[in-house]
Structure formats: C-alpha cells, structure tokens
Design a protein around this motif. Structure first.
Motif, PDB file in Angstrom:
ATOM      1  N   PHE A   1     -51.737 -80.182   9.924  1.00  0.00           N
ATOM      2  CA  PHE A   1     -50.901 -80.722  10.984  1.00  0.00           C
ATOM      3  C   PHE A   1     -49.477 -80.988  10.515  1.00  0.00           C
ATOM      4  N   VAL A   2     -49.317 -81.423   9.278  1.00  0.00           N
ATOM      5  CA  VAL A   2     -47.990 -81.771   8.754  1.00  0.00           C
ATOM      6  C   VAL A   2     -47.084 -80.550   8.687  1.00  0.00           C
ATOM      7  N   GLY A   3     -47.665 -79.377   8.575  1.00  0.00           N
ATOM      8  CA  GLY A   3     -46.846 -78.177   8.466  1.00  0.00           C
ATOM      9  C   GLY A   3     -45.994 -77.907   9.692  1.00  0.00           C
ATOM     10  N   ALA A   4     -46.490 -78.274  10.875  1.00  0.00           N
ATOM     11  CA  ALA A   4     -45.743 -78.016  12.110  1.00  0.00           C
ATOM     12  C   ALA A   4     -44.426 -78.796  12.169  1.00  0.00           C
ATOM     13  N   PRO A   5     -44.432 -80.123  11.962  1.00  0.00           N
ATOM     14  CA  PRO A   5     -43.155 -80.837  11.983  1.00  0.00           C
ATOM     15  C   PRO A   5     -42.214 -80.432  10.850  1.00  0.00           C
ATOM     16  N   ILE A   6     -42.771 -79.994   9.711  1.00  0.00           N
ATOM     17  CA  ILE A   6     -41.901 -79.509   8.635  1.00  0.00           C
ATOM     18  C   ILE A   6     -41.159 -78.251   9.088  1.00  0.00           C
ATOM     19  N   ALA A   7     -41.871 -77.351   9.751  1.00  0.00           N
ATOM     20  CA  ALA A   7     -41.230 -76.133  10.269  1.00  0.00           C
ATOM     21  C   ALA A   7     -40.164 -76.476  11.306  1.00  0.00           C
ATOM     22  N   VAL A   8     -40.456 -77.451  12.155  1.00  0.00           N
ATOM     23  CA  VAL A   8     -39.488 -77.886  13.169  1.00  0.00           C
ATOM     24  C   VAL A   8     -38.233 -78.438  12.511  1.00  0.00           C
TER      25      VAL A   8
ATOM     26  N   ASN B   1     -38.967 -69.592  12.720  1.00  0.00           N
ATOM     27  CA  ASN B   1     -39.745 -70.776  13.080  1.00  0.00           C
ATOM     28  C   ASN B   1     -41.227 -70.429  13.249  1.00  0.00           C
ATOM     29  N   ALA B   2     -41.506 -69.321  13.935  1.00  0.00           N
ATOM     30  CA  ALA B   2     -42.900 -68.901  14.106  1.00  0.00           C
ATOM     31  C   ALA B   2     -43.544 -68.580  12.758  1.00  0.00           C
ATOM     32  N   LEU B   3     -42.806 -67.905  11.891  1.00  0.00           N
ATOM     33  CA  LEU B   3     -43.332 -67.561  10.571  1.00  0.00           C
ATOM     34  C   LEU B   3     -43.606 -68.814   9.748  1.00  0.00           C
ATOM     35  N   MET B   4     -42.678 -69.772   9.784  1.00  0.00           N
ATOM     36  CA  MET B   4     -42.865 -71.002   9.006  1.00  0.00           C
ATOM     37  C   MET B   4     -44.050 -71.811   9.521  1.00  0.00           C
ATOM     38  N   ASN B   5     -44.257 -71.864  10.829  1.00  0.00           N
ATOM     39  CA  ASN B   5     -45.426 -72.573  11.365  1.00  0.00           C
ATOM     40  C   ASN B   5     -46.711 -71.957  10.851  1.00  0.00           C
ATOM     41  N   TRP B   6     -46.781 -70.643  10.860  1.00  0.00           N
ATOM     42  CA  TRP B   6     -47.991 -69.970  10.373  1.00  0.00           C
ATOM     43  C   TRP B   6     -48.183 -70.191   8.878  1.00  0.00           C
ATOM     44  N   LEU B   7     -47.096 -70.097   8.122  1.00  0.00           N
ATOM     45  CA  LEU B   7     -47.212 -70.275   6.675  1.00  0.00           C
ATOM     46  C   LEU B   7     -47.601 -71.697   6.307  1.00  0.00           C
ATOM     47  N   PHE B   8     -46.894 -72.677   6.864  1.00  0.00           N
ATOM     48  CA  PHE B   8     -47.105 -74.062   6.461  1.00  0.00           C
ATOM     49  C   PHE B   8     -48.455 -74.593   6.924  1.00  0.00           C
ATOM     50  N   VAL B   9     -48.841 -74.267   8.165  1.00  0.00           N
ATOM     51  CA  VAL B   9     -50.075 -74.839   8.719  1.00  0.00           C
ATOM     52  C   VAL B   9     -51.313 -74.165   8.138  1.00  0.00           C
ATOM     53  N   TRP B  10     -51.285 -72.838   8.009  1.00  0.00           N
ATOM     54  CA  TRP B  10     -52.499 -72.119   7.646  1.00  0.00           C
ATOM     55  C   TRP B  10     -52.470 -71.517   6.242  1.00  0.00           C
TER      56      TRP B  10
ATOM     57  N   LEU C   1     -36.704 -67.412  23.931  1.00  0.00           N
ATOM     58  CA  LEU C   1     -36.567 -67.615  22.489  1.00  0.00           C
ATOM     59  C   LEU C   1     -36.501 -69.093  22.140  1.00  0.00           C
ATOM     60  N   GLN C   2     -35.731 -69.859  22.929  1.00  0.00           N
ATOM     61  CA  GLN C   2     -35.633 -71.279  22.638  1.00  0.00           C
ATOM     62  C   GLN C   2     -36.966 -71.982  22.858  1.00  0.00           C
ATOM     63  N   TYR C   3     -37.656 -71.606  23.937  1.00  0.00           N
ATOM     64  CA  TYR C   3     -38.932 -72.264  24.194  1.00  0.00           C
ATOM     65  C   TYR C   3     -39.996 -71.855  23.191  1.00  0.00           C
ATOM     66  N   SER C   4     -39.823 -70.703  22.573  1.00  0.00           N
ATOM     67  CA  SER C   4     -40.788 -70.271  21.567  1.00  0.00           C
ATOM     68  C   SER C   4     -40.816 -71.212  20.368  1.00  0.00           C
ATOM     69  N   LEU C   5     -39.735 -71.968  20.161  1.00  0.00           N
ATOM     70  CA  LEU C   5     -39.722 -72.931  19.065  1.00  0.00           C
ATOM     71  C   LEU C   5     -40.799 -73.986  19.258  1.00  0.00           C
ATOM     72  N   THR C   6     -41.015 -74.380  20.519  1.00  0.00           N
ATOM     73  CA  THR C   6     -42.072 -75.341  20.822  1.00  0.00           C
ATOM     74  C   THR C   6     -43.438 -74.673  20.849  1.00  0.00           C
ATOM     75  N   VAL C   7     -43.521 -73.508  21.483  1.00  0.00           N
ATOM     76  CA  VAL C   7     -44.803 -72.821  21.613  1.00  0.00           C
ATOM     77  C   VAL C   7     -45.388 -72.495  20.247  1.00  0.00           C
TER      78      VAL C   7
ATOM     79  N   MET D   1     -35.313 -78.251  16.524  1.00  0.00           N
ATOM     80  CA  MET D   1     -35.074 -78.020  17.944  1.00  0.00           C
ATOM     81  C   MET D   1     -36.405 -78.100  18.643  1.00  0.00           C
ATOM     82  N   ASN D   2     -37.021 -79.240  18.652  1.00  0.00           N
ATOM     83  CA  ASN D   2     -38.362 -79.398  19.189  1.00  0.00           C
ATOM     84  C   ASN D   2     -38.300 -80.030  20.549  1.00  0.00           C
ATOM     85  N   SER D   3     -38.568 -79.271  21.562  1.00  0.00           N
ATOM     86  CA  SER D   3     -38.629 -79.788  22.903  1.00  0.00           C
ATOM     87  C   SER D   3     -40.081 -79.911  23.292  1.00  0.00           C
TER      88      SER D   3
END
Length: 655
Positions: free
Chosen positions: A393-400, A378-387, A231-237, A1-3
């Motif tokens: 960088f690849v971690g962000a689209p994987i979380a999305v 989604n926020a947790l996965m971005n933090w885990l995958f990226v850092w 909440l929905q916009y937080s998916l992008t943020v 759900m990436n806007s």
C-alpha cells in the motif's frame, strides 16, 4: 498530483483560452497590477532608462485587433469549475478580458477566414505543405517543439522580407521576381482586408455556418482536451489499479485519503491559484511581461506558506479520520497515505501556479507535454513500488509524491528550453510584498472550488459509514463515472469557447447551430458511455479489485451509474453553452440547488433511511443530473440568441 477517484478535471488543464474569475475591471486587479507598474516606472526612471519596454508595449498594442474582427468581440467564458460535477458558484458577475494574446488572435483570424470562405465571401486558397506546419507526432518531440519555435521566431523577425510568393528573401535572392514587402506590412494588409470583408459580410448577414463545419470545429477543439484530461486522470486511476487488488481496506483507504487531501489541501491550492488566471493574464496584457513571473513567485510562496497548516492536518490525519470513520484500519491506512503525500504538496502547489504562468502566455499545450511524460512514469512507478518492490500500500503514495514533484520540474524544463522564458525576470524581493490584494482576489476562487468538491466528497464519507465493502465499491464507482466524464467535459469546454466566439462576433444563428451540434454530440457521448458501462458491468470491476463482494456490489450499482450518463453529458454541455452565452449564473444556481437541496437529501434518505445502501447514495446524483439537464436545456431552448449578442456587445463596449 493526486486527485480523488471522482474528481472532475480542472479547466486549467485545458489548453483553450477561456477561464477567469475576475476581469480587467476588478478593483483588486487594478490595485495589484497598478502598484507593480508604478514600482517598475519608478525603478526605470531612477535608472534613466528610456522606454525599457517600448517594444513590449508595441507588441501588446499590436495584439489588439481591429474593431470589426471576430477577435475584437471575443470574450472568455466564465470560470469552469474543477470540482466533481462542474458546479459553478455564481457569486460574481464575470467581466471580460481586455486583451488577446497573439496566438489567440491568430487562431480567431483563421476561424474568420474559414467562415468567410464557407460563406463565399473569400476565394478558396490552396495551402502550401510547409504552411500546414508540423504533424502532431512531430510536434510532441523536443526537436519538433524547437523547430516550431524557431519557425515562429523566423517569421516574426523584423528584418525578414517576403516576395509575392510568400517565401523568405535572402541576400542571394533575385531582386526583380516580384513585389517585396516586409512581414509586418503583409500581415497588416491581410488583417485589414479580412476586417473589411468581415464587417461587410456581418452587416449584410452573409456569414453562415453548417452543422458539418461545427462538428469539425468541435472535434478539433475538444480532441486535445480529451487527451489531456485522460492523462491527468490516469494519475489517480494508476493508484486505484495498483492498490485495489491488495484488499478492500486498502482500496477504501485510497478513496478516503484522496477525499481528505482534496478538501483540506488540493482544493485549497486550486482555489487560491485561480487568482493567477486574472493576475498573470492582466500582467501579460499590460505589456510588462516580467510581471507574469512576479505574480507566479508570489503565489508559489503563498501556497508554500499555506502548506504548513495543511501539513499539520495531514500529519494528524489518522486521529481525525478515526474520530469520523467507523473502520479504524481503513482510517489508519488513509492517515499513512496522507503523511507520505505531504512530501509532494509543495510540488503540486508549484505546478498549479506554473500552469497559470504558461497559460497566460497562450502556451496551453505545455501541460499536455508534461503529462505525456509524467503519466506513463506514474503508472510504471505504481506497478514497480506496489508489486515489484513489494512495498504494498505504501508504494502508491510514494509514486504520487514523486509524480507531484516531477510535474513542476517538467514544466520548468518546458519553459526553459521550449517557450515561456520571455515572462520570467528572475527572482525578486517584491514577491514577498503586496500579498493583501492577491489574497482577497483568491478567496472567492477558494470558496468556489471547495463548494464543488464537497458535494461529491460527502458521498465517499457517507459510504464509509456503511461498511468497508461499500467504501471500496464507492471508490470504484466514482472512478468509473469520473473516467467517463473525461469525454463530455472537454466537449463542453470546446462548445463554450465556440459559442462565445460566435456570440461575440454577432453571429447569433451560427452560435445557435454550434449549440445544437454540441447537444447532439452530448447525446451520442452519453449513449456511448451507457453502452460501455452496461455491457461491461460484470468485467470492469475485476480490473480494480479481486474481492468478490466488492465486484458484485459494483456490478449491482453500475447500471444506475450508466443510466444517468446521458443526463451527465447533457448537463455538462448545457453548462458549457450557458458559459458561452454569458449566463453562467443560471448554471451555477441550478447546479448548487440540484446537488445540495435535491441530491444530498435524497442520497441520505434512500441510502440510510430506506436502507438502499450504495444504490441509494447514487440515486441522489442521478436525480440531480436529470434536473440540471432538464432545467438548463429548457432555458437554452427558450433563450433569445439576438439578445445574447446585444448583451455581449454591451459588455465589450464597457470593457
């Protein structure tokens, strides 16, 4: 759900009943629903099944309120745009819905009672503690959802009896404690009494409202929407936060990839799925609830088929973007982003269709519950995958991608275990037939959404021609302005619904009061956003990136973005009031003129011609929003509210 970072929320995420493209009088809608109903009649006749949906038909007829109630006059405001600035293409005259769900009817009955009591036309009554239902905290738990559902089922059970006190009667209850009536008899009597008092009060001109009441109503309508949109916009943020501290090229690549994904993919899904706003609603209103599931299946299969050409574009994203964008490294990263999120496109398509499925049944909180689960994940996965997992960088689209596939799964679980299964009849071969009328109905919605996305996506593409720093700063600025938009936009939806209800109830003075309250609220919201962005302009950019030059550029342009927050909030709520008045074409033409005739030329002229850079690119939208707020505000100030009531009555009588 990436806007995209600057994407505005979609009206379909809201849980207020209001948004359609075509009404029940559309020939295409009549063709689709008529063919499905005819097919079902043939099947039932061949099976010699007597009146298989008689109970559903009776329920549907019961959902049509009396002639004098506020519910009968209720009309759904027009399609609310899901693009960056809520632009509405006014290519069509949008008729009304011909039905109300039971939840909508009950909600409007409550409003009628409240107005009657405030106008001293009904006595005040003490509400029992049990009647108030569950608290918000309890509702959000699965046991709370089940309890609420079981409570509704118990109340609607035909064999249930009630005493004069309103409590249920069991086999051991005393027989002579008072008058005993069925739920249906009591409900019918109450509704008829309210209808009569409502008619008398309206004719006598006794129904009044106060600004205090309208403030409460506006807050009650909009507060859950604000939570849903944030909440929905937080998916992008979350992706912007996670990637922004890697580097300016990565930050710009997220913005560029999101722009491409929206124009070529997500906007297509959203635009085509808007036809379900009418098809599912009409299927539900016809009394044949299983047709809602059939329309869902058709759209999901159609969107999955559309995913094939979309996938070809996304897989070729690197080559396409390198031919357009001067920053080759940024283009390569954006192309990689597109390749990964392609795995989540089918899930996104299913979720966009599923939202319409539940909303047609009045289940407007289903999306909120899904986001309450998926947004933190989604926020947790971005933090885990990226850092933490060092994927970068690849971690962000994987979380999305994972989030986009989790959203329809959560919605399925909600329907399966909470509510909504009554409209699912199982998988059918008919879902592969009768696509032609559905596609014709979906195309105008596609044009609407694409027109809205393009206006602000052009700014992102233009920023890429300045430098990687400008593109990274544009990503932060557009994210911030979209985040501040999550407050006035839900208020505009609430104002649209409230004004439409009051206009439909022939209460012109009350509607005018509600509109004034909405505009005053917009001024307070705009002032709050101005104060927030101005006072924190040195600190906010540091949350998104560690690049010094990007931080300085954002801090330099942010005062301009803060300056037009008042116009932004006013323009948004003016659009909402116009939708409630049934004059959405005014807002559509004004928005399109302001953005495409005024904003874009000014942005290009000042950004590139005068070499103002990013400051010049944002000057265009700032001027456009001022024009929109001024023109629409003057129109609303001079509008005849009595004439709006007469037009609403004409539309309802024709419907």
């Amino acid at each position: 759900m990436n806007s995209p970072p600057h994407q505005r929320p979609s009206h379909h995420d809201s849980h207020t009943p209001q948004d359609v493209i075509f009404g029940p009088g559309s020939p295409l809608v009549e063709t689709i629903i008529g063919q499905d109903l005819e097919y079902e009649s043939i099947v039932w006749h061949s099976r010699s099944s007597p009146s298989p949906n008689s109970s559903q038909d009776a329920e549907w007829l019961n959902d049509h309120p009396g002639n004098h109630s506020m519910a009968e006059s209720y009309r759904r405001p027009s399609f609310i745009a899901s693009g960056p600035r809520s632009t509405v293409v006014a290519a069509l005259s949008l008729p009304d819905h011909g039905y109300l769900s039971r939840r909508e009817r009950d909600a409007i009955r409550d409003e009628e009672r409240g107005l009657l009591r405030d106008s001293n036309c009904l006595p005040r009554e003490r509400i029992d503690r049990d009647a108030r239902g569950l608290t918000i905290g309890k509702r959000l738990s699965l046991p709370g959802l089940r309890k609420a559902r079981s409570h509704q089922d118990e109340e609607s059970r035909p064999g249930m009896l009630r005493t004069g006190s309103g409590r249920g009667v069991s086999e051991t209850s005393p027989l002579l404690t008072g008058s005993v009536v069925t739920d249906h008899e009591q409900q019918t009597s109450n509704e008829e009494d309210i209808d009569k008092k409502w008619e008398e009060a309206v004719v006598a001109g006794k129904i009044k409202t106060t600004w205090q009441r309208e403030v409460k109503v506006l807050g009650r309508y909009s507060s859950p929407l604000v939570l849903t949109f944030i909440l929905q916009y937080s998916l992008t943020v979350a992706s912007i936060f996670a990637v922004g501290h890697i580097g300016k090229a990565e930050l710009g690549a997220v913005s560029l990839a999101s722009m491409t994904a929206n124009i070529t993919g997500y906007a297509v899904y959203q635009g085509l799925a808007t036809s379900l706003d009418t098809l599912c609603a009409q299927a539900y209103g016809s009394g044949r609830k299983k047709l809602v599931g059939l329309q869902l299946q058709r759209m999901v299969y159609f969107l999955w088929l559309i995913t094939i050409p979309i996938g070809i574009i996304w897989l070729s994203g690197t080559a396409i973007l390198r031919a357009i964008v001067p920053e080759k490294d940024t283009a390569a990263l954006a192309g990689l982003y597109l390749k990964i999120i392609l795995l989540g496109a089918p899930g996104y398509a299913a979720f966009e269709s599923g939202k319409r499925f539940v909303q047609a049944q009045g289940l407007f909180s289903a999306t909120l519950y899904c986001l309450l689960v998926c947004a933190p994940l989604n926020a947790l996965m971005n933090w885990l995958f990226v850092w933490q997992f060092n994927l970068g960088f690849v971690g962000a689209p994987i979380a999305v991608t994972i989030t986009e596939n989790l959203l329809p799964l959560c919605l399925f679980l909600y329907v399966r275990f909470v509510d909504g299964m009554q409209c699912w009849g199982g998988f059918e071969r008919r879902a592969f037939k009768n696509w032609g009328p559905m596609i014709k109905l979906a195309l105008p919605g596609l044009v609407m959404v694409l027109a809205e996305f393009l206006a602000f996506e052009i700014l992102t593409l233009s920023a890429s021609w300045l430098s990687a720093t400008h593109l990274a700063a544009q990503s932060v600025l557009s994210t911030l302005t979209a985040l501040t938009f999550q407050i006035p936009f839900p208020v505009s939806i609430a104002a649209s619904t409230r004004v439409a209800n009051l206009i439909g109830a022939t209460l012109s003075d009350a509607a005018k009061t509600a509109a004034k309250v909405a505009l005053i609220a917009a001024c307070f919201i705009g002032a709050f956003n101005i104060t927030l962005l101005s006072s924190l302009r040195e600190y906010i950019p540091k949350l998104f990136t560690s690049e010094t030059d990007v931080i300085q550029m954002v801090a330099c342009v942010l005062p301009l973005c803060a300056a037009f927050q008042l116009f932004d909030a006013l323009a948004t709520n003016c659009n909402g009031i116009l939708r409630g008045l049934g004059r959405q074409e005014i807002g559509g033409y004004v928005n399109l003129f302001a953005y495409y005739v005024i904003a874009i030329p000014i942005s290009f002229g000042t950004g590139f011609g005068l070499h103002w850079g990013l400051y010049g690119l944002w000057a265009g939208p700032a001027v456009a929003l001022g024009i929109v707020a001024s023109v629409e505000g003057i129109f609303i100030y001079r509008v005849s509210w009595e004439r709006a009531v007469a037009e609403a009555q004409t539309r309802n009588s024709m419907g």
